[in-house]
Design a protein around this motif. Structure first.
Motif, short mmCIF file in Angstrom:
data_model
loop_
_atom_site.label_atom_id
_atom_site.label_comp_id
_atom_site.label_asym_id
_atom_site.label_seq_id
_atom_site.Cartn_x
_atom_site.Cartn_y
_atom_site.Cartn_z
N UNK A 101 0.85 -1.19 0.00
CA UNK A 101 0.00 0.00 0.00
C UNK A 101 0.88 1.23 0.00
N UNK A 102 0.25 2.38 -0.24
CA UNK A 102 0.97 3.65 -0.18
C UNK A 102 0.02 4.73 0.31
N UNK A 103 0.60 5.79 0.85
CA UNK A 103 -0.16 6.96 1.29
C UNK A 103 -0.06 8.01 0.20
N UNK A 104 -1.20 8.55 -0.21
CA UNK A 104 -1.20 9.56 -1.27
C UNK A 104 -2.16 10.69 -0.89
N UNK A 105 -1.86 11.92 -1.30
CA UNK A 105 -2.78 13.02 -1.05
C UNK A 105 -3.96 12.94 -2.01
N UNK A 106 -5.14 13.24 -1.47
CA UNK A 106 -6.35 13.21 -2.30
C UNK A 106 -7.34 14.21 -1.72
#
Length: 222
Positions: free
Chosen positions: A66-71
């Protein structure tokens, strides 16, 4: 680094080291439905302690799953391409486990994401492509879903839209409500008409005969 080391070298062993910890695969399951904020993951897995959720997310991120992304000004978690390769594994496990479902315990609930993945598990694309496009609004316990089938394509969305449609505000062919016993319809243990007669399924709007189409489209042999 995996929290558990089995001391063996092999693909199955490594896979279990990466996603075999408690709650890890359920996090993956929910992210297969779509990206989620931390709070959304916590709400969908209501019994997971916050420290365990944080630990699992950290482990899955370190493993490249998984990854953390801005949204939209917030941070969401999503599966990486490597993580999405788990989809057939999760679906196969879901099909296997679905056949062993019994009556739910009092504290067990159906969540929108768990039901979405169960529907994906039971979806028979080869049957659906022979049938007219159909839209269903369904309430499974507290989970409200809009299910659209068009040929071999399945689209399931969550939220209050299904209730709005069930009241007659949208192009839905069949709106219905059901509880955990919907599994008996999907497993072929209960005929659609019998499911309606016994109250397992409550038709809210549309032709009740379309429940037969639903049962043909979403089916797992017991």
């Amino acid at each position: 680094m995996a929290a558990r080391d089995y001391g063996q070298y092999g693909g199955v062993t490594r896979g279990l080291e990466l996603v075999g910890e408690r709650w890890a695969l359920l996090i993956v399951r929910d992210l297969l439905v779509g990206p989620r904020r931390y709070g959304e993951l916590a709400a969908g897995l209501a019994r997971i302690p916050s420290n365990i959720l944080a630990a699992r997310l950290k482990e899955l991120q370190a493993a490249g799953i998984i990854r953390r992304v801005p949204h939209s000004r917030v941070i969401v978690y999503e599966l990486t391409p490597y993580g999405r390769e788990l989809e057939p594994v999760v679906l196969a496990l879901g099909a296997w486990g679905f056949k062993a479902l019994g009556d739910p315990r009092a504290e067990q609930v159906i969540t929108p994401d768990s039901m979405t993945m169960d529907l994906r598990t039971a979806f028979r694309a080869h049957v659906a492509e022979t049938l007219p496009a159909t839209a269903y609004a369904a309430r499974f316990g507290e989970a409200e879903l809009l299910i659209r089938v068009d040929g071999s394509s399945l689209d399931v969305t969550r939220g209050g839209s299904s209730l709005d449609v069930a009241r007659g505000d949208g192009p839905v062919d069949l709106a219905f409500a059901a509880g955990p016993d919907i599994r008996r319809l999907i497993l072929g243990e209960l005929a659609p008409e019998r499911a309606i007669e016994t109250g397992v399924v409550e038709v809210l709007r549309g032709r009740r005969a379309l429940l037969t189409r639903f049962a043909s489209t979403f089916h797992l042999a017991a």
